[in-house]
Design an enzyme around this catalytic site. Structure first.
Site, PDB file in Angstrom:
ATOM      1  N   GLU A  18      79.275  20.411  34.664  1.00  0.00           N
ATOM      2  CA  GLU A  18      80.184  21.500  34.282  1.00  0.00           C
ATOM      3  C   GLU A  18      81.118  21.123  33.133  1.00  0.00           C
ATOM      4  O   GLU A  18      81.855  20.137  33.204  1.00  0.00           O
ATOM      5  CB  GLU A  18      81.019  21.945  35.487  1.00  0.00           C
ATOM      6  CG  GLU A  18      81.901  23.157  35.191  1.00  0.00           C
ATOM      7  CD  GLU A  18      82.526  23.781  36.421  1.00  0.00           C
ATOM      8  OE1 GLU A  18      83.278  24.761  36.282  1.00  0.00           O
ATOM      9  OE2 GLU A  18      82.261  23.285  37.550  1.00  0.00           O
ATOM     10  N   LYS A  37      80.219  28.999  39.193  1.00  0.00           N
ATOM     11  CA  LYS A  37      80.462  29.524  40.536  1.00  0.00           C
ATOM     12  C   LYS A  37      79.231  30.294  40.967  1.00  0.00           C
ATOM     13  O   LYS A  37      78.766  31.197  40.278  1.00  0.00           O
ATOM     14  CB  LYS A  37      81.686  30.459  40.567  1.00  0.00           C
ATOM     15  CG  LYS A  37      82.966  29.772  40.982  1.00  0.00           C
ATOM     16  CD  LYS A  37      82.957  29.452  42.465  1.00  0.00           C
ATOM     17  CE  LYS A  37      84.080  28.512  42.853  1.00  0.00           C
ATOM     18  NZ  LYS A  37      83.752  27.111  42.666  1.00  0.00           N
TER      19      LYS A  37
END
Length: 439
Positions: A233, A250
């Site tokens: 990420e 997410k």
């Protein structure tokens, strides 16, 4: 520090700032870390800003810079604990809470004219540094001829979860009560896994990076503390034109060896209202975080709910971009946005208070950020997920996910295992070829 596209090793920092804990003690190490000054009642961010601004003004050694590559400047990490303590009171912060140093001597793995990958040495062309350069080149030759031995790694007790499902269920239910009361929209609940080891994580780097295909990985060692990140990420990327990019993750589904089932899981994720809702909450939070230092009207979302496939899982990834005000400092933007919204929840402050109340122990570096900032203001910082922390002989890994009103406890617990399971299995069976677990 990005892997596998760019490999960089920082050597002999000119200075290094280390935050030990919540006691406001900062160690400033200079002259190749040979001289240390203990600063009491000091703010780590203020100390870092002061020395970094001074270094940039004095710096005269300049390489051609480009986005996504390190060409001299800051490298290190800022842990979740220290970042969260800017807004809430934490009882205990794991030490070290942050380490950032200035590096103008470093190695980069590059392709030579003959097509061979070689470590290229960069540094100021100063007479007093020539002896150091010669020593480094000698070590590189030893590595190339395989005369060096990697530090030993031995697992004495394999990874075990600190929480069982019942304890996770208790925290999950408490969060559901807070959500129903309107305290939050989402809380990122994480759980630790612990092992006992001897030696160094250095020996595990290649296997774990190959396993995870980490886009934003990195490693740092300080005394008996080691931090190895296999993060997928991006937190913040600073581009040369003043543009900043963040790509929150997410929404998760596991990968499957069967291509048809794997694609079905990916499509299931893409069309999941629950996962899209989680993602949107964090996108809105990050839009707000970036807007503090962004030019009016420059914040935009060019990608929303984009399914991306990683080594062990599928994720929903969005992208937020903004253009900084001319007077905005990248470090100020970084400090202000930490900790990242994707690993706190929303609203951020209340979510962090609930995290502190319910989680089994301090996160330490986990869910903070590791990366670099060049002298020209460009740089890249990750979110410290899929990461291992070694303190003494204790090795800790974490996994978690966003809890919303629509969440199911068993599914969320399983998602934690989907995210970190391959890494735990790899380290648990390190005598076996971890690369065989890559699917």
């Amino acid at each position: 520090m990005s892997y596998p596209t760019t490999k960089v090793v920082g050597l002999f920092p000119k200075w290094q700032a280390v935050s030990l804990s919540s006691s406001s003690t900062v160690i400033l190490e200079r002259h190749g870390l040979q001289q240390s000054t203990i600063l009491q009642d000091a703010d780590f961010f203020s100390v870092l800003n002061q020395y970094w601004n001074g270094s940039r003004l004095k710096h005269s050694y300049v390489n051609e810079s480009s986005n996504g590559n390190f060409y001299g400047g800051l490298m290190g990490f800022i842990g979740y604990d220290l970042a969260a303590s800017q807004a809430i009171t934490l009882e205990n912060l794991a030490s070290p809470a942050a380490i950032m140093g200035e590096y103008d001597i470093f190695l980069k793995l590059e392709v030579s004219t003959t097509g061979k990958k070689v470590w290229q040495l960069y540094g100021p062309n100063l007479p007093e540094l020539q002896a150091i350069y010669q020593h480094i080149q000698k070590l590189l030759l030893e590595i190339d001829t395989r005369n060096t031995i990697e530090p030993a790694f031995q697992l004495n007790l394999p990874f075990q979860p600190v929480w069982q499902l019942q304890q996770y269920q208790y925290a999950f239910n408490k969060i559901q009560n807070y959500l129903k009361q309107g305290d939050c929209y989402q809380v990122n609940l994480t759980q630790p896994f612990k092992a006992i080891m001897e030696g160094s994580l250095v020996s595990t780097i290649d296997a774990l990076m190959h396993l995870t295909k980490a886009s934003y990985g990195g490693f740092i060692k300080y005394g008996d503390f080691e931090l190895l990140s296999c993060s997928p990420e991006l937190f913040i990327e600073f581009n040369v034109d003043g543009e900043v990019i963040t790509k929150p993750i997410k929404g998760t589904r596991p990968r499957h060896a069967n291509p048809k089932i794997d694609e079905a899981l990916k499509q299931q994720l893409l069309h999941s209202e629950k996962d899209r809702s989680e993602n949107l909450m964090i996108v809105d939070l990050l839009r707000n975080d970036l807007s503090v230092y962004a030019q009016t009207g420059s914040v935009r979302v060019p990608a929303l709910f984009k399914p991306e496939s990683f080594a062990q899982v599928h994720h929903l990834v969005s992208e937020v971009r903004a253009r900084l005000k001319p007077e905005a400092s990248p470090l100020d933007v970084l400090f202000s946005a930490l900790p990242g919204g994707s690993i706190t929840g929303a609203p951020k402050i209340r979510a962090m208070q609930i995290i502190d109340e319910l989680e089994a122990e301090s996160r330490g570096a986990y869910c903070g950020s590791m990366g670099f900032l060049n002298y020209d203001g460009t740089g890249t910082f990750n979110i410290l997920i899929r990461s291992l922390q070694k303190r003494g002989n204790t090795l800790t890994a974490w996994a978690g996910g966003g809890i919303t009103i629509a969440s199911n406890c068993e599914e969320e617990y399983q998602e934690c295992l989907d995210k970190i399971g391959a890494i735990l299995n790899c380290v648990n069976g390190f005598s076996v070829d971890c690369q065989a677990q890559d699917n």
